[in-house]
Design a protein around this motif. Structure first.
Motif, PDB file in Angstrom:
ATOM      1  N   GLY A  91       0.816  -1.215   0.000  1.00  0.00           N
ATOM      2  CA  GLY A  91       0.000   0.000   0.000  1.00  0.00           C
ATOM      3  C   GLY A  91       0.843   1.255   0.000  1.00  0.00           C
ATOM      4  N   ILE A  92       1.869   1.279   0.837  1.00  0.00           N
ATOM      5  CA  ILE A  92       2.742   2.463   0.917  1.00  0.00           C
ATOM      6  C   ILE A  92       3.513   2.655  -0.389  1.00  0.00           C
ATOM      7  CG2 ILE A  92       4.813   3.368   2.057  1.00  0.00           C
ATOM      8  CD1 ILE A  92       3.677   2.064   4.669  1.00  0.00           C
ATOM      9  N   ILE A  93       4.067   1.575  -0.921  1.00  0.00           N
ATOM     10  CA  ILE A  93       4.840   1.666  -2.167  1.00  0.00           C
ATOM     11  C   ILE A  93       3.954   2.114  -3.327  1.00  0.00           C
ATOM     12  CG2 ILE A  93       6.098   0.312  -3.901  1.00  0.00           C
ATOM     13  CD1 ILE A  93       7.136  -1.406  -1.497  1.00  0.00           C
ATOM     14  N   ILE A  94       2.794   1.486  -3.466  1.00  0.00           N
ATOM     15  CA  ILE A  94       1.908   1.810  -4.591  1.00  0.00           C
ATOM     16  C   ILE A  94       1.337   3.216  -4.434  1.00  0.00           C
ATOM     17  CG2 ILE A  94      -0.250   1.182  -5.745  1.00  0.00           C
ATOM     18  CD1 ILE A  94       0.555  -1.794  -5.065  1.00  0.00           C
ATOM     19  N   PHE A  95       0.925   3.577  -3.229  1.00  0.00           N
ATOM     20  CA  PHE A  95       0.407   4.930  -2.992  1.00  0.00           C
ATOM     21  C   PHE A  95       1.502   5.964  -3.253  1.00  0.00           C
ATOM     22  CE2 PHE A  95      -0.450   8.578  -0.182  1.00  0.00           C
ATOM     23  CZ  PHE A  95      -1.659   8.989  -0.725  1.00  0.00           C
ATOM     24  N   GLY A  96       2.709   5.683  -2.787  1.00  0.00           N
ATOM     25  CA  GLY A  96       3.833   6.590  -3.057  1.00  0.00           C
ATOM     26  C   GLY A  96       4.072   6.745  -4.549  1.00  0.00           C
ATOM     27  N   GLY A  97       3.958   5.640  -5.269  1.00  0.00           N
ATOM     28  CA  GLY A  97       4.110   5.694  -6.724  1.00  0.00           C
ATOM     29  C   GLY A  97       3.013   6.492  -7.390  1.00  0.00           C
ATOM     30  N   MET A  98       1.803   6.392  -6.858  1.00  0.00           N
ATOM     31  CA  MET A  98       0.686   7.172  -7.412  1.00  0.00           C
ATOM     32  C   MET A  98       0.927   8.673  -7.206  1.00  0.00           C
ATOM     33  SD  MET A  98      -1.419   5.276  -8.910  1.00  0.00           S
ATOM     34  CE  MET A  98      -2.152   3.687  -9.009  1.00  0.00           C
ATOM     35  N   LEU A  99       1.542   9.014  -6.094  1.00  0.00           N
ATOM     36  CA  LEU A  99       1.866  10.418  -5.845  1.00  0.00           C
ATOM     37  C   LEU A  99       2.944  10.916  -6.811  1.00  0.00           C
ATOM     38  CD1 LEU A  99       1.887  10.571  -1.939  1.00  0.00           C
ATOM     39  CD2 LEU A  99       0.107  11.402  -3.494  1.00  0.00           C
ATOM     40  N   LEU A 100       3.759   9.990  -7.301  1.00  0.00           N
ATOM     41  CA  LEU A 100       4.822  10.330  -8.252  1.00  0.00           C
ATOM     42  C   LEU A 100       4.317  10.232  -9.691  1.00  0.00           C
ATOM     43  CD1 LEU A 100       7.783   8.362  -6.637  1.00  0.00           C
ATOM     44  CD2 LEU A 100       7.441  10.840  -6.612  1.00  0.00           C
ATOM     45  N   LEU A 101       3.223  10.887  -9.975  1.00  0.00           N
ATOM     46  CA  LEU A 101       2.673  10.980 -11.334  1.00  0.00           C
ATOM     47  C   LEU A 101       1.961   9.717 -11.819  1.00  0.00           C
ATOM     48  CD1 LEU A 101       5.597  12.937 -12.973  1.00  0.00           C
ATOM     49  CD2 LEU A 101       3.497  13.862 -12.007  1.00  0.00           C
ATOM     50  N   ILE A 102       1.447   8.914 -10.962  1.00  0.00           N
ATOM     51  CA  ILE A 102       0.582   7.759 -11.225  1.00  0.00           C
ATOM     52  C   ILE A 102       1.299   6.567 -11.875  1.00  0.00           C
ATOM     53  CG2 ILE A 102      -1.516   6.944 -12.385  1.00  0.00           C
ATOM     54  CD1 ILE A 102      -2.716   9.682 -11.911  1.00  0.00           C
ATOM     55  N   VAL A 103       2.060   6.788 -12.918  1.00  0.00           N
ATOM     56  CA  VAL A 103       2.679   5.676 -13.650  1.00  0.00           C
ATOM     57  C   VAL A 103       3.553   4.795 -12.753  1.00  0.00           C
ATOM     58  CG1 VAL A 103       4.222   5.066 -15.564  1.00  0.00           C
ATOM     59  CG2 VAL A 103       2.498   6.853 -15.857  1.00  0.00           C
ATOM     60  N   PRO A 104       4.411   5.354 -11.896  1.00  0.00           N
ATOM     61  CA  PRO A 104       5.198   4.456 -11.020  1.00  0.00           C
ATOM     62  C   PRO A 104       4.308   3.601 -10.117  1.00  0.00           C
ATOM     63  CG  PRO A 104       6.125   6.668 -11.006  1.00  0.00           C
ATOM     64  CD  PRO A 104       4.804   6.754 -11.732  1.00  0.00           C
ATOM     65  N   GLY A 105       3.195   4.142  -9.651  1.00  0.00           N
ATOM     66  CA  GLY A 105       2.283   3.365  -8.808  1.00  0.00           C
ATOM     67  C   GLY A 105       1.686   2.197  -9.558  1.00  0.00           C
ATOM     68  N   ILE A 106       1.305   2.417 -10.797  1.00  0.00           N
ATOM     69  CA  ILE A 106       0.755   1.337 -11.619  1.00  0.00           C
ATOM     70  C   ILE A 106       1.836   0.285 -11.859  1.00  0.00           C
ATOM     71  CG2 ILE A 106      -0.174   0.763 -13.898  1.00  0.00           C
ATOM     72  CD1 ILE A 106      -1.472   3.603 -13.851  1.00  0.00           C
ATOM     73  N   TYR A 107       3.035   0.740 -12.187  1.00  0.00           N
ATOM     74  CA  TYR A 107       4.157  -0.175 -12.416  1.00  0.00           C
ATOM     75  C   TYR A 107       4.401  -1.037 -11.174  1.00  0.00           C
ATOM     76  CZ  TYR A 107       8.918  -1.800 -13.157  1.00  0.00           C
ATOM     77  OH  TYR A 107      10.033  -2.586 -13.275  1.00  0.00           O
ATOM     78  N   TRP A 108       4.449  -0.410 -10.010  1.00  0.00           N
ATOM     79  CA  TRP A 108       4.710  -1.158  -8.781  1.00  0.00           C
ATOM     80  C   TRP A 108       3.547  -2.079  -8.421  1.00  0.00           C
ATOM     81  CZ3 TRP A 108       6.980   3.878  -6.535  1.00  0.00           C
ATOM     82  CH2 TRP A 108       8.318   3.985  -6.911  1.00  0.00           C
ATOM     83  N   ALA A 109       2.322  -1.680  -8.750  1.00  0.00           N
ATOM     84  CA  ALA A 109       1.181  -2.570  -8.515  1.00  0.00           C
ATOM     85  C   ALA A 109       1.344  -3.860  -9.321  1.00  0.00           C
ATOM     86  CB  ALA A 109      -0.123  -1.862  -8.884  1.00  0.00           C
ATOM     87  N   PHE A 110       1.830  -3.734 -10.555  1.00  0.00           N
ATOM     88  CA  PHE A 110       2.082  -4.919 -11.368  1.00  0.00           C
ATOM     89  C   PHE A 110       3.254  -5.728 -10.811  1.00  0.00           C
ATOM     90  CE2 PHE A 110      -0.435  -2.660 -14.589  1.00  0.00           C
ATOM     91  CZ  PHE A 110      -1.292  -3.681 -14.956  1.00  0.00           C
ATOM     92  N   CYS A 111       4.284  -5.044 -10.322  1.00  0.00           N
ATOM     93  CA  CYS A 111       5.443  -5.743  -9.761  1.00  0.00           C
ATOM     94  C   CYS A 111       5.047  -6.629  -8.583  1.00  0.00           C
ATOM     95  CB  CYS A 111       6.489  -4.740  -9.280  1.00  0.00           C
ATOM     96  SG  CYS A 111       7.433  -3.953 -10.593  1.00  0.00           S
ATOM     97  N   TYR A 112       4.147  -6.144  -7.747  1.00  0.00           N
ATOM     98  CA  TYR A 112       3.806  -6.843  -6.505  1.00  0.00           C
ATOM     99  C   TYR A 112       2.478  -7.602  -6.578  1.00  0.00           C
ATOM    100  CZ  TYR A 112       7.628  -3.920  -4.986  1.00  0.00           C
ATOM    101  OH  TYR A 112       8.854  -3.312  -4.887  1.00  0.00           O
ATOM    102  N   ALA A 113       1.960  -7.794  -7.779  1.00  0.00           N
ATOM    103  CA  ALA A 113       0.655  -8.434  -7.963  1.00  0.00           C
ATOM    104  C   ALA A 113       0.599  -9.881  -7.472  1.00  0.00           C
ATOM    105  CB  ALA A 113       0.249  -8.376  -9.431  1.00  0.00           C
ATOM    106  N   MET A 114       1.721 -10.562  -7.428  1.00  0.00           N
ATOM    107  CA  MET A 114       1.728 -11.979  -7.048  1.00  0.00           C
ATOM    108  C   MET A 114       2.072 -12.191  -5.572  1.00  0.00           C
ATOM    109  SD  MET A 114       0.819 -13.670  -9.728  1.00  0.00           S
ATOM    110  CE  MET A 114      -0.205 -12.374 -10.392  1.00  0.00           C
ATOM    111  N   THR A 115       2.196 -11.124  -4.806  1.00  0.00           N
ATOM    112  CA  THR A 115       2.632 -11.221  -3.414  1.00  0.00           C
ATOM    113  C   THR A 115       1.740 -12.139  -2.589  1.00  0.00           C
ATOM    114  OG1 THR A 115       3.599  -9.013  -3.529  1.00  0.00           O
ATOM    115  CG2 THR A 115       3.148  -9.893  -1.333  1.00  0.00           C
TER     116      THR A 115
END
Length: 188
Positions: A91-115
């Motif tokens: 949540g913190i990583i993805i939310f932080g990524g969303m604050l950084l212009l949305i694209v990093p949050g989407i990227y990180w959501a895909f990175c951690y999708a299998m957690t």
């Protein structure tokens, strides 16, 4: 092992549900009601990770034809600390990524999708290790997961048309297909 196409994953998921639709729909209803109740009283921030792991356990068992049971939903609590930490870290990583212009949050959501799937498959794994393994596992598969998500979104829209009743079929189907996706990239 060759990675299967998203069409094959959805087709195989449909086949795996043959003879298991009753338990899949029943589980979906129980999980949805429990999630709604937890969301109403803000428990999601405490038990959301454990419930997600429990759902992953159920759908992996269903996908593997390994005696899926409604009680699988609560098996995520056996890894409560790990799932709790994973929930918050993601949540913190993805939310932080969303604050950084949305694209990093989407990227990180895909990175951690299998957690949660990794925790479901390896109850003794630590939260950081599960996130790290998910990120490693998703290397080269983020675009495939994006296309998978588009297909799932299309089916969800169709499932909503008949007063939402189609979701009783669509949501378990997508969840089993996601378990198949995990199985595919896990074995690579």
């Amino acid at each position: 092992m060759q990675i299967r196409s998203n069409s094959e994953l959805f087709s195989n998921a449909w086949k795996e549900l043959d003879g298991q639709w009753g338990i899949a729909i029943g589980f979906f209803l129980v999980a949805a009601i429990l999630s709604a109740v937890a969301g109403q009283i803000l428990l999601t921030f405490v038990i959301g990770g454990a419930l997600s792991v429990g759902q992953s356990i159920f759908y992996l068992n269903l996908s593997r034809r390994n005696n899926p049971q409604i009680e699988d939903l609560f098996k995520g609590f056996n890894s409560f600390v790990t799932s709790f930490l994973a929930f918050w870290l993601m949540g913190i990583i993805i939310f932080g990524g969303m604050l950084l212009l949305i694209v990093p949050g989407i990227y990180w959501a895909f990175c951690y999708a299998m957690t949660y799937w990794i925790i479901a498959d390896n109850p003794d794994v630590k939260a950081f290790d599960a996130l790290s393994k998910s990120k490693e596992m998703m290397n080269g598969h983020k675009w495939k997961l994006f296309r998978f998500g588009l297909r799932a979104f299309f089916w969800i829209i169709l499932g909503c048309i008949p007063l939402g009743l189609g979701l009783l079929i669509v949501m378990p189907w997508i969840s089993v297909a996601t378990a198949k996706f995990y199985e595919d990239i896990r074995q690579e």
